[in-house]
Design an enzyme around this catalytic site. Structure first.
Site: not given
Ligand code: MG
Ligand code: ADP
Length: 624
Positions: A25, A91, A188, A210
């Site tokens: 991740d 990111k 994800e 999420d």
């Molecule tokens: Mg996350």
């Protein structure tokens, strides 16, 4: 003497035949690596026992000697003292141009431009986002190799559902720099569903909610015969736990009657206090926010869950708006959703669990650690892809975030891969030439929801050459869009008769931000009516042009069949059509085109008769 290991038949592979495959991740704020051991997925700890690696890299002055950089916790604690050389949230820079990094002035480090792409300026020189991410990935790779005392075979790396081609490609490039074989990139939320073993659950539709530190993602998955399909994804790239902290800061300031704005350092202290308070309220009935000095005063404010929920209610409501929209996109109703998975640290807030439970009419799944769930799911998938598990046939399908298509005559978009299509996919459509004798075709690949090319994003242009000359409309050119499992696009064009072919791999030099995708979608919904009208007008004009051109060439070839009066009548109709086509009423243009069609019916009949006579002349009756 060492004992030889013997495994139970059918139970497990010889440990020396097992391939070390991990799930990573690669997060905005922190990253994790997980692997399946003894049949169970678990996050791998560093030597100090911690599983979370802050996604932070600090570059040291080469003149001072030493290792050159710090990664993770060490870098994070140095951030305050050396912000300019300590890179966090890299990111957000992956696969982005300098222009796309709109909040560059808010970052503690300097962004520079390298051939259009954003890079970070450090004391050790320019660093690309790929290089910086590679430091984080390599750290996790070494951690995995240390825990298994073996070389890494490959990794599944997770990316946000909204990552576009450029961002996915940048992630793959970073992995390559880190010497990691990428087995697959997966979304994800999809990884989270696998972590909960929903692939072994009963068939049906599942929602993945999420809510992290700075982003919100919602996905609708459908499970059929052990195969996941992501039916739709949505969310808000600028909504997360940080916003809850800020809302609480504003409320505290208001309660304290503090009108004047706090200084930057006071605000930073207040934000940290608000975050502590928010997290404490997840399992305590009250918490006190305390700051020694804000705008010359001491702040001491008791906060109760009801206060916190009231001042953040608008944020919670925004997540539910996105949930409703994604259900609409998926064509689903609430009652069709079988289960709901919670991901991200912010889903520990009781109000979130309650609102989600109320909306779906069922308790969401919360028993796995919401910080680890994505890495765990990626590990399970990596294990399957490496051939270590017996259910190695697990196949994941993701979706395209925006529609993909080509430009057609008049600057219109012909959609070939609709938004939210399951990938991998290959879809084809046939096109033809516009002019007689046309030997080349210019293809323009675009991405977006609008009907006009000008309103979409250009991905690539390429040409198909060597088409044998034919009359307009006779060539059959098959255009195929292939989107692979990582979401990367290639387009081929093939003339079916001659077999001439051209191909382009779309690796756009720059990606779209989540915000841009959201804006493009919003615009497409807001302007759907307008687009329909614009499309109708362009189509009417293209038809009018085609009709006028065909009539003109017919007059040139066979005008002799008409009386001067008849010919003049047709010429008047062509003239009227050309005039109408300059206006912007699609209906009027269609009417004028139809009038020309009607006005030339007799002429067409004459031509047809003449054609038949020509064909028959010189042939014996019995040949007909
Ligand atoms: Mg996350
Ligand atoms: P990301 O994926 O964006 O890196 P995470 O999933 O790690 O984010 O979530 C981080 C967010 O979760 C932060 O805003 C943090 O304050 C919040 N958070 C962590 N623990 C709790 C808690 N117990 N209650 C409320 N929020 C929490």
């Amino acid at each position: 003497m060492a004992l030889l290991q013997i495994s139970e038949p059918g139970q497990s592979l010889d440990p020396h035949q097992r391939r070390v495959a991990v799930g990573i991740d690669l997060g905005t704020t922190h990253s994790l690596v997980a692997a399946v051991r003894h049949g169970v997925a678990e996050c791998l700890p560093a030597a100090d026992g911690r599983v979370i690696l802050p996604s932070v890299v600090r570059y040291l002055d080469p003149a001072l000697g030493g290792s050159g950089r710090q990664i993770g916790h060490e870098a994070l604690s140095a951030q305050v003292q050396d912000p300019a050389n300590t890179v966090s949230s890299v990111k957000r820079l992956m696969g982005r141009t300098t222009a796309q990094v709109s909040d560059a002035d808010k970052l503690p480090y300097a962004i520079a431009d390298a051939h259009g792409m954003a890079v970070v300026q450090t004391v050790a020189g320019h660093k690309t986002p790929m290089e910086i991410s590679a430091e984080i990935l390599a750290t996790l790779r070494f951690r995995a190799e240390d825990s298994f005392d073996d070389e890494l075979y490959g990794a599944v790396i997770t990316v946000p559902a909204y990552f576009d081609d450029a961002q996915r490609q940048a992630t793959k490039d970073a992995a390559q720099l880190a010497g990691i074989n990428v087995l697959r990139l997966i979304n994800e939320p999809t990884a989270a569903a696998i972590a909960y073993g929903l692939d072994n659950a009963s068939e049906g539709v599942y929602a993945i909610y999420d809510l992290g530190g700075g982003t919100f993602d919602i996905s609708i998955l459908r499970l059929t015969q052990g195969v996941f399909e992501v039916m739709a994804t949505g969310g808000d790239s600028a909504l997360g736990g940080d916003d809850y902290d800020q809302a609480l800061v504003a409320w505290v300031l208001q309660q304290q009657g503090l009108a004047s704005a706090p200084s930057a350092s006071e605000r930073a202290a207040l934000s940290a206090e608000a975050r502590r308070c928010k997290e404490a309220l997840s399992d305590q009935p009250a918490h006190v926010v305390f700051c020694a000095s804000v705008a010359g005063r001491q702040v001491e404010q008791i906060v109760r869950p009801a206060d916190f929920e009231a001042c953040t209610a608008a944020l919670t409501a925004r997540t539910m708006t996105a949930v409703r929209k994604v259900l609409r996109d998926a064509g689903m109703t609430v009652s069709e959703v079988k289960g709901v998975v919670m991901v991200g640290g912010s889903t520990r807030m009781p109000v979130i669990r309650r609102v989600v439970a109320d909306f779906f009419g069922q308790d969401p799944l919360t028993n796995l650690n919401p910080d680890e769930v994505v890495a765990l799911g990626a590990a399970i998938q990596a294990n399957a892809l490496a051939g270590n598990s017996r259910d190695g046939d697990l196949l994941l399908l993701d979706v395209t975030p925006l529609s993909l298509g080509v430009e057609t005559m008049g600057g219109l978009v012909e959609r070939i891969v609709p938004r939210n299509s399951a990938i991998p996919t290959a879809l084809a459509q046939d096109f033809t030439t516009y002019q007689d004798g046309q030997t080349a075709l210019a293809l323009h690949v675009v991405q977006g929801e609008r009907d006009l090319v000008a309103d979409c994003r250009s991905l690539a242009r390429f040409e198909l050459r060597g088409i044998p000359p034919m009359v307009a409309g006779a060539a059959r050119i098959r255009v195929t869009f292939t989107v692979d499992a990582d979401g990367l696009l290639s387009v081929t064009a093939k003339e079916q008769g001659s077999g001439v072919e051209a191909r382009v791999d779309v690796k756009p030099a720059y990606g779209l931000s989540d915000d841009q995708i959201a804006t493009m979608l919003q615009e497409s919904f807001a302007t759907a009516q307008q687009d329909i009208a614009a499309r109708a007008l362009v189509e009417a004009r293209v038809d009018a042009d085609r009709m006028a051109a065909a009539t003109r060439s017919a007059l040139q070839a066979d005008g002799g069949l008409l009386t001067p009066l008849e010919r003049e009548a047709i010429e008047n109709l062509i003239h009227a059509l050309a005039h109408t086509a300059q206006g912007d009423s699609a209906a009027a243009i269609e009417a004028a085109t139809e009038a020309l069609g009607k006005g030339t019916e007799a002429f067409a009949a004459l031509r047809m008769n003449q054609g038949i006579q020509k064909a028959l002349s010189g042939k014996k009756l019995e040949e007909v």
